[in-house]
Design a protein around this motif. Structure first.
Motif, PDB file in Angstrom:
ATOM      1  N   TRP A  76       0.565  -1.409   0.398  1.00  0.00           N
ATOM      2  CA  TRP A  76       0.088  -0.630  -0.500  1.00  0.00           C
ATOM      3  C   TRP A  76       1.138   1.446  -0.022  1.00  0.00           C
ATOM      4  N   VAL A  77       2.379   1.524   0.288  1.00  0.00           N
ATOM      5  CA  VAL A  77       2.690   2.609   1.346  1.00  0.00           C
ATOM      6  C   VAL A  77       3.414   2.758  -0.386  1.00  0.00           C
ATOM      7  N   ALA A  78       3.863   1.372  -1.307  1.00  0.00           N
ATOM      8  CA  ALA A  78       3.945   1.665  -2.136  1.00  0.00           C
ATOM      9  C   ALA A  78       3.767   1.976  -4.133  1.00  0.00           C
ATOM     10  N   LEU A  79       1.673   1.754  -3.428  1.00  0.00           N
ATOM     11  CA  LEU A  79       1.266   2.094  -4.333  1.00  0.00           C
ATOM     12  C   LEU A  79       0.322   3.810  -4.301  1.00  0.00           C
ATOM     13  N   GLY A  82       3.403   6.663  -4.771  1.00  0.00           N
ATOM     14  CA  GLY A  82       4.199   5.824  -6.293  1.00  0.00           C
ATOM     15  C   GLY A  82       5.613   5.683  -6.340  1.00  0.00           C
ATOM     16  N   GLN A  83       6.155   5.578  -5.199  1.00  0.00           N
ATOM     17  CA  GLN A  83       7.656   4.750  -4.763  1.00  0.00           C
ATOM     18  C   GLN A  83       7.106   3.005  -5.208  1.00  0.00           C
ATOM     19  N   ILE A  84       7.787   2.824  -6.588  1.00  0.00           N
ATOM     20  CA  ILE A  84       7.720   1.118  -6.660  1.00  0.00           C
ATOM     21  C   ILE A  84       8.866   1.230  -7.053  1.00  0.00           C
ATOM     22  N   GLU A  85       9.677   0.345  -6.737  1.00  0.00           N
ATOM     23  CA  GLU A  85      11.255  -0.320  -6.761  1.00  0.00           C
ATOM     24  C   GLU A  85      10.705  -0.670  -8.037  1.00  0.00           C
ATOM     25  N   VAL A  86      10.274  -1.548  -8.355  1.00  0.00           N
ATOM     26  CA  VAL A  86      10.377  -2.783  -8.999  1.00  0.00           C
ATOM     27  C   VAL A  86       8.725  -3.658 -10.043  1.00  0.00           C
ATOM     28  N   ASP A 458       6.176  10.987   5.141  1.00  0.00           N
ATOM     29  CA  ASP A 458       6.986  10.991   4.224  1.00  0.00           C
ATOM     30  C   ASP A 458       6.859   8.567   3.576  1.00  0.00           C
ATOM     31  N   PRO A 459       7.089   8.778   2.972  1.00  0.00           N
ATOM     32  CA  PRO A 459       6.323   7.107   3.156  1.00  0.00           C
ATOM     33  C   PRO A 459       7.301   6.186   3.741  1.00  0.00           C
TER      34      PRO A 459
END
Ligand SMILES: Cc1cc2nc3c(=O)[nH]c(=O)nc-3n(C[C@H](O)[C@H](O)[C@H](O)COP(=O)(O)OP(=O)(O)OC[C@H]3O[C@@H](n4cnc5c(N)ncnc54)[C@H](O)[C@@H]3O)c2cc1C
Length: 532
Positions: A76-79, A82-86, A458-459
């Motif tokens: 959820w934090v990534a989505l 928008g900070q999706i690494e891979v 900050d995510p």
């Protein structure tokens, strides 16, 4: 349409009353909510695919974004940030065994990893591609979704593995049968996913866990097909189905499964009761679980969960009425709510209700009838939508679970709650923590814990808060001899805690099977065994 960065159908909104937000503000503090990244913004971050074209593979950025993450809190934090690494490099939708075989062959030639993908409802990082020099191909099973056969004589149904809960039950219902596997993710999770994660439904007490209903099936493994014939019982050596259950996409791709079904029950009812305190409630539900009475569900909430559930459901009036009523009857201080379900024939159900009621009453319960039980039934698949609303108001929610024997239920639940309550102290933050016993067995129960904490702007800080809490709870579970997962599986998040449970020899057995079936390491690396 399915929500791309949260739970469920985006047309369904869980309306949280202002009183619910005020309740959270009092418990853990106020938040100034801030917006999430938009789909368009995140789409622009998807890099070029590293996969060569293949007729079954879609490499559009949108497809790849929609398969990048599951439903864990880090997901959820990534989505949302928008900070999706891979991202996966492509997504394939096979429609038969031959397609799956050709994808395995392609992956070998392209030196790619494959991630089998059911409904993407994993909450422990199962379906996330990990950073690697090799490309990743996600194999979405959703086009393999049909009923293949129903053997009514043997009550065995064979489905393609990508079928979701509602479609599976609809096919069975039309013919007078039911599987009865109702995880809270039922709307979107799939038969193959349930098998691969050893899932447990809310009424597994009656309908069985996945290991009870998974009779056989078919997998395409990197070294060839594996068919498990459905047998009612067998003494022919170790049961290979047990290796496939919980295999988390590491041993092969399950393309179909044969499941044990039952005729649709005549009646199903849910009731509620209250106990004066947690300890009394735990002892009472143990007595019921050991009485062999044919219930379909027992779910006992601790005092904090009893209060929070009703407050977040916007039942302020009900809470105040209940508090007043329970107080007058001497149940007011730390009431614990029990929801219990009865399923089966009308006549048997009447007797069971009477017997369960008598047993509960003799153990200190106040029986309050059907209203609250029915409310629970109606909202059973709706409650997860609350996560979306809470997030948008600035609060992050996650759950974790374990199972221990009855002798340790009280001490373990207390220790997990304490670990979570103290988990953010040094960050000067608080968590709202509550629990219920979700599944009962003769020898023990599963403890299911929910924790809510404030998101940070900050995510990375939100993730840090979650990591602190998750680690504190997981270490406590291991210290108390509980399983690292009763139903969610291992994925990446629980992988560091698997070895203490399985032991050195056990881990090497698991690794040996994986190595034998997938010598080139094509399938879902890093999951379950934590091998990268
Ligand atoms: C809101 C919510 C509520 C939940 N409630 C419950 C609950 O009550 N009980 C419960 O048990 N779980 C629950 N879960 C967790 C999750 O739904 C389960 O783990 C579920 O079994 C995953 O199924 P899926 O089809 O979504 O699998 P995915 O998430 O797509 O995949 C999970 C794993 O299974 C593998 N896999 C999937 N399909 C196949 C296949 N055909 N062949 C080989 N491997 C495959 C994947 O590679 C991955 O490792 C919940 C999750 C959420 C978000």
């Amino acid at each position: 349409m399915r929500r791309w960065n949260g739970w469920g159908d985006d047309a369904k909104i869980y309306p949280l009353p202002a009183s619910a937000t005020q309740y959270l503000e009092r418990a853990i503090g106020e938040v100034d909510p801030f917006p999430d990244a938009s789909f368009k913004q995140v789409l622009s971050t998807v890099p070029a695919s590293r996969l060569a074209p293949h007729p079954l593979i879609n490499t559009t950025p949108a497809e790849r974004l929609l398969h990048a993450r599951g439903q864990s809190l880090p997901d959820w934090v990534a989505l949302r940030s928008g900070q999706i690494e891979v991202f996966p490099d492509g997504v394939a939708y096979p429609t038969n065994d031959e397609d799956v075989r050709s994808l395995l062959k392609y992956a070998r030639q392209a030196d790619a990893h494959l991630i089998p993908y059911g409904g993407g409802t994993s909450v422990v990082g199962h379906i996330n591609p990990l950073p690697s020099d090799q490309p990743t191909l996600t194999v979405d099973m959703s086009h393999l979704n049909k009923l293949i056969d129903l053997d009514e004589t043997s009550r065995l149904a064979t489905f393609e593995a990508g079928v979701t809960g509602p479609s599976l039950e609809e096919e069975l219902r039309k013919r007078g049968y039911i599987l009865g596997h109702f995880p809270q993710s039922w709307e979107f999770s799939t038969l193959g996913g349930w098998i691969a994660t050893r899932s447990s439904g809310q009424q597994s007490y009656y309908y069985g866990r996945v290991e009870d209903f998974f009779a056989g099936g078919h997998l395409e493994t990197p070294i060839g097909p594996l068919t498990l014939p459905p047998l009612p019982a067998s003494a022919a050596g170790p049961d290979l189905r047990e290796m496939i259950l919980g295999s988390e996409g590491r041993l092969g791709i399950i393309t179909r499964a044969t499941i044990r079904v039952q005729s649709t029950p005549e009646v199903e009812r849910f009731y509620a009761a209250f106990f004066r305190d947690w300890e009394t409630g735990v002892k009472a539900v143990r007595a019921v679980a050991q009485s062999d009475l044919p219930l379909s569900m027992l779910r006992l909430s601790n005092p904090q969960e009893t209060e929070t559930t009703l407050m977040l459901a916007g039942r302020e009036r009900l809470v105040s009425l209940a508090e007043r009523g329970l107080g007058l009857l001497g149940y007011g201080d730390e009431p614990c709510m029990l929801i219990y379900g009865l399923t089966g024939f009308r006549g048997i159900l009447a007797i069971t209700r009477w017997r369960v009621g008598a047993l509960l009453r003799s153990r200190g319960a106040l029986l309050v009838g059907k209203t609250i039980g029915e409310m629970w039934r109606k909202s059973r698949f709706y409650t997860p939508y609350m996560r979306n609303t809470l997030w948008e108001r600035g609060y992050a929610v996650d759950t974790l679970e374990t199972a221990v024997s009855w002798a340790s239920v009280l001490s373990t639940s207390e220790a997990i709650l304490a670990a979570l309550q103290d988990g953010l102290k040094d960050l000067d933050e608080r968590a709202l923590v509550f629990a219920h016993l979700s599944h009962m067995y003769r020898d023990g129960a599963s403890i299911y814990v929910t924790f809510i904490f404030r998101r940070a702007t900050d995510p990375g800080e939100t993730l840090l808060r979650w990591q602190r809490l998750k680690m504190a709870a997981s270490e406590t579970i291991v210290r108390h001899g509980g399983t690292i997962s009763h139903q969610h599986g291992v994925g990446t998040d629980h992988a560091p805690y698997l070895a203490p449970e399985k032991g050195e020899v056990g881990m090497s057995m698991l690794e040996a099977v994986r190595q034998r079936l997938d010598p080139e390491g094509l399938l879902n690396p890093g999951k379950l065994l934590g091998d990268i």
